[in-house]
Write an enzyme that holds these catalytic residues in place. Structure first.
Site, short mmCIF file in Angstrom:
data_model
loop_
_atom_site.label_atom_id
_atom_site.label_comp_id
_atom_site.label_asym_id
_atom_site.label_seq_id
_atom_site.Cartn_x
_atom_site.Cartn_y
_atom_site.Cartn_z
N LYS A 143 -11.25 -1.47 8.62
CA LYS A 143 -10.45 -2.37 9.47
C LYS A 143 -10.72 -2.11 10.94
O LYS A 143 -11.19 -2.99 11.66
CB LYS A 143 -8.98 -2.23 9.14
N TRP A 202 0.83 -1.21 0.00
CA TRP A 202 0.00 0.00 0.00
C TRP A 202 0.86 1.25 0.00
O TRP A 202 0.50 2.26 -0.61
CB TRP A 202 -0.98 -0.02 1.18
N ASP A 236 -0.56 6.97 6.50
CA ASP A 236 -1.68 6.07 6.26
C ASP A 236 -1.78 5.16 7.48
O ASP A 236 -0.89 4.34 7.73
CB ASP A 236 -1.39 5.25 4.99
N1 PMP Z 1 -3.88 1.49 3.06
C1 PMP Z 1 -3.75 0.35 3.76
C2 PMP Z 1 -2.71 0.29 4.84
C3 PMP Z 1 -4.55 -0.74 3.48
O1 PMP Z 1 -4.42 -1.88 4.18
C4 PMP Z 1 -5.53 -0.65 2.45
C5 PMP Z 1 -6.47 -1.76 2.09
N2 PMP Z 1 -6.24 -2.98 2.60
C6 PMP Z 1 -5.61 0.55 1.74
C7 PMP Z 1 -4.79 1.60 2.08
C8 PMP Z 1 -6.58 0.70 0.61
O2 PMP Z 1 -7.85 0.92 1.08
P1 PMP Z 1 -9.12 0.91 0.11
O3 PMP Z 1 -9.32 -0.51 -0.32
O4 PMP Z 1 -10.22 1.45 0.96
O5 PMP Z 1 -8.79 1.79 -1.05
#
Ligand code: PMP
Length: 358
Positions: free
Chosen positions: A195, A103, A171
């Site tokens: 989450k 990510w 993030d």
């Molecule tokens: N950042 C992190 C740390 C994640 O774990 C995730 C999804 N697992 C995301 C961003 C992306 O999130 P989304 O699917 O809502 O775009």
């Protein structure tokens, strides 16, 4: 957590039973309004109250002041990957990114559409099995440094984050409210809600107000932090029910107490890592104990047959969602704030039974 199965999915992830019950009641009749939360107007007094309480709770739980703006935006985590450079990174500008996982790398790729990216550390070469070294020198001209506090797919997590000389953007999608953090050290932090904070599509975005004065671009309002802040996150039809579930989560977190949640998270993670480290069948993806995540515990079995047999045993025991991400294989047990210790105890007992019975 629903009582039928133990759900270790990485997100959408298990919610506390109390939050599920309150959500279910609100779907039938929101707060005695006689209408469902799914029907509640986004500009009515009830939703404004939901927004105000949720923003106040975020500030209280993060111990941050009115110098921060709290936004509830749509588009989950990934839209933030794009909005951050759109708002803060002009052509010719440079931002720093720490490449600590999938990510983090995706956030970096999105930034490259708008400006230069300076990779300030990466553990990609070893499939992100450790956290990159923290940069020894951070150039003053970076518009910001972006980090991912917990790497959901690979199971690494920053326990301590050094102070930096440029705006720090994080993030926190997979560990917000789950570990000790000084939220005041961040100029912006954000979390996809699915989450630790509710349901998919919703993103919590917290920005130091002074950052809003540095915005460079003329952007369509939906993509501008300034416009979203001015319109109180209801620039368009807000995700009313999603934000309400996040409010229920915030109330639940406050009721549990962050300190208690953190202590329980540490106990849950220790239990699981101990079971893996003492096993002859399983090995953790992250060897460096200091880098291990308390939120996503990633490990593999000694061979594919063992992996499938254990997954089958889990399924027979109503334990679901522990299949690893396709980038790592094996298992990933997501033990976010809502996962009760009893769920981890059941899994650990099953691992021991599996090992004994061969
Ligand atoms: N950042 C992190 C740390 C994640 O774990 C995730 C999804 N697992 C995301 C961003 C992306 O999130 P989304 O699917 O809502 O775009």
């Amino acid at each position: 957590m629903s009582q039928e199965k133990i759900n270790f999915n990485a997100g959408p992830a298990a919610l506390p039973l109390q939050v599920l019950e309150q959500s279910a009641a609100a779907v039938l009749n929101y707060n005695n309004t006689g209408i469902s939360i799914l029907e509640l107007p986004h500009r009515g007094a009830e939703f404004l109250a939901i927004l105000e309480e949720s923003k106040a709770l975020v500030k209280e739980l993060c111990n941050i002041g009115d110098d921060y703006e709290v936004l509830w935006l749509q588009g989950g985590g990934r839209l933030q990957f794009a909005m951050i450079p759109m708002n803060f990174l002009g052509k010719g500008d440079t931002a720093g990114y720490i490449d600590s996982g999938h990510w983090a790398a995706e956030a970096m790729e999105y930034a490259a559409y708008y400006g230069h990216v300076d990779v300030m550390g990466s553990s990609r070469a070893t499939n992100y099995d450790h956290l990159p070294e923290w940069p020894t020198h951070i150039p003053d001209n970076l518009k910001y440094l972006h980090i991912t506090t917990n790497n959901t797919i690979f199971g690494t997590q920053y326990q301590h984050i050094p102070r930096v000389n440029v705006p720090l953007v994080a993030d926190m999608s997979s560990d917000i409210f789950g570990c000790e953090r000084d939220y005041n050290q961040f100029d912006m932090f954000y979390a996809a809600a699915q989450k630790n904070l509710g349901t998919p599509g919703v993103a919590l975005v917290v920005i130091r107000k002074s950052m809003l004065t540095h915005l460079l671009h003329s952007l369509p309002p939906m993509l501008s932090y300034k416009a979203q802040a001015k319109e109180n996150s209801i620039l368009n039809t807000a995700n009313v029910s999603g934000i309400y579930v996040s409010l229920l989560m915030l109330r639940w977190i406050k009721h549990q107490g962050i300190k208690n949640i953190i202590a329980a998270n540490e106990r849950k993670a220790r239990m699981l890592y101990d079971a893996i480290d003492n096993s002859s069948l399983f090995t953790t993806h992250v060897k460096n104990t200091a880098d291990r995540s308390n939120m996503n515990v990633c490990f593999t079995a000694k061979d594919k047959a063992t992996e499938l047999a254990f997954l089958q045993l889990c399924a027979e025991n109503n334990i679901v969602g522990l299949q690893g991400h396709r980038m790592t294989g094996g298992f990933r047990v997501s033990i976010y704030n809502a996962i009760e210790e009893s769920a981890v105890i059941q899994l650990v007992e099953l691992m021991k039974k599996f090992e004994t019975n061969g």
